[in-house]
Design an enzyme around this catalytic site. Sequence first.
Site, mmCIF file in Angstrom:
data_model
loop_
_atom_site.group_PDB
_atom_site.id
_atom_site.type_symbol
_atom_site.label_atom_id
_atom_site.label_comp_id
_atom_site.label_asym_id
_atom_site.label_seq_id
_atom_site.Cartn_x
_atom_site.Cartn_y
_atom_site.Cartn_z
ATOM 1 C CG ASN A 1 1.912 8.121 3.803
ATOM 2 O OD1 ASN A 1 2.392 8.216 2.855
ATOM 3 N ND2 ASN A 1 2.096 6.967 3.863
ATOM 4 N NE ARG B 1 6.497 -2.059 -6.559
ATOM 5 C CZ ARG B 1 6.455 -1.270 -7.284
ATOM 6 N NH1 ARG B 1 7.093 -0.326 -7.625
ATOM 7 N NH2 ARG B 1 6.154 -1.985 -8.585
ATOM 8 N NE ARG C 1 -2.072 5.917 3.832
ATOM 9 C CZ ARG C 1 -1.817 6.339 2.944
ATOM 10 N NH1 ARG C 1 -3.156 6.991 2.863
ATOM 11 N NH2 ARG C 1 -0.430 5.854 2.544
ATOM 12 N NE ARG D 1 -2.290 1.477 1.293
ATOM 13 C CZ ARG D 1 -1.882 1.954 1.596
ATOM 14 N NH1 ARG D 1 -1.139 2.939 -0.073
ATOM 15 N NH2 ARG D 1 -0.524 1.772 2.632
ATOM 16 C CE LYS E 1 8.769 5.244 1.891
ATOM 17 N NZ LYS E 1 7.994 6.934 0.915
ATOM 18 C CE LYS F 1 9.903 2.352 3.245
ATOM 19 N NZ LYS F 1 8.390 2.165 3.720
ATOM 20 C CD GLU G 1 5.794 4.748 3.584
ATOM 21 O OE1 GLU G 1 5.131 6.169 2.508
ATOM 22 O OE2 GLU G 1 6.458 4.431 2.997
ATOM 23 C CG ASP H 1 1.427 3.212 4.686
ATOM 24 O OD1 ASP H 1 0.154 4.326 4.392
ATOM 25 O OD2 ASP H 1 2.231 3.476 3.647
#
Length: 315
Positions: free
Chosen positions: A285, A235, A212, A227, A127, A162, A283, A275
Site C-alpha cells: 500500500n 476480510r 499491516r 486486523r 495489488k 478481488k 499487498e 499487508d
Amino acid sequence: MKIAFLADPLSSFKIWKDSTFAMMAEAAKRGHEIHAFEQQHMAMDNGTIVANVSRIALTGSEHPDEDWYVADAPVAQPLTAFDAIVKRKDPPFDMEYVYSTYLLELAELQGARVFNRPAAIRNHNEKLAIAQFPQFTAPTLVTSDEARLRAFHAEHRDIILKPLDGMGGSGVFRVREDGINLGAIIETLTVNGSRTIMAQRYIPEIALGDKRILLIGGEVVPYALARIPQAGEVRGNLAAGGTGVAQPLSARDREIAETLAPILFKRGLLLVGLDVIGDWLTEINVTSPTCFREITQQTGFDVAAMFIDALERAV
C-alpha cells in the site's frame, strides 16, 4: 517547515483513528506550519502548478462533537511555496487520482518535494506490486479471462478474488472448493471479461489477522497491526469490521519488511504499508497507508514521530 497535506476533506476525518491527523498533530507539536488542500484544488496555471491551500490550526480537541481544526480561507499558491507536500488522498485510484500524480510530478520538476513521489505511487499498483517479490507471495493469478480463473480455482480449490483498484476490503470474495457462485463472481468482478482482477490462493492464517506492517523512510516499524476478521468474514480490513490488534513482528514479517524497505524507499516511497497474511505478502500500500494511531495506542511506539523524523530528514 511549511507542510501541505493533500487529503480528503478535513471534515470527514475520524481523528481518533486517522493517521493523517496523527501526522498533522506531531508536525504541529514540533512547530511546523500545517496546510491542507484537496485533489480538485490543484491546477496548472500558465505552466505553474498551484493549489488553493488553507493554513490549518489544530484546536487540541479530539472530542467527536468538537472542531479539531480551524482553517484559514484558501489562498492560491504554487506548490513550490511549501517545504513538503504529503499526499494522503485515499483511493479510489481512478483517472482523477492519476491526473493528480501528473500535476504533482510537474510540481516536482518546478522544485516541489512530494511524498510519496507521484511517479512511485503510479508505478506501484497496490495489488500488482507484490509480483516484483515472488519469493514472498502465495500463488497468484492476474487476468480477466474466465477460463484461467476457473483453472486457478480448480488447482487451488479455495481462492480469493478481488479487484485491482479496491480499498478497505471492497469487492473481495472467497470461493471454496464447492465453487458456489464462482461464475457470477467472475462475471461481476471482471464485468464480463472486460476488467482485469486478481486471484490468490486462500491463506487460512487470515483467521489470525491481516497484518499491516509499516515502512517509514526505509526503516521498519517494529509492530504490526493484525486486523482480525469478525465472525463469518474473510476480510480483516478495519473498514470491513475487523478488529486491530498490535503485535511485534514475527521473524518472517521482519524478513519481508527488511527486504522491501530499502528498495521501496530508494524508489521514492517514504511511507509504505505492507499487508501480510501468515507468511505471505498480499499487498503493498502506497497511496495513504494507515494504522498509525492503533499501533501507538496499543504499544506506545510513536509511529507519527517516526514519520515526521523521516520527513524532516528527507526535506
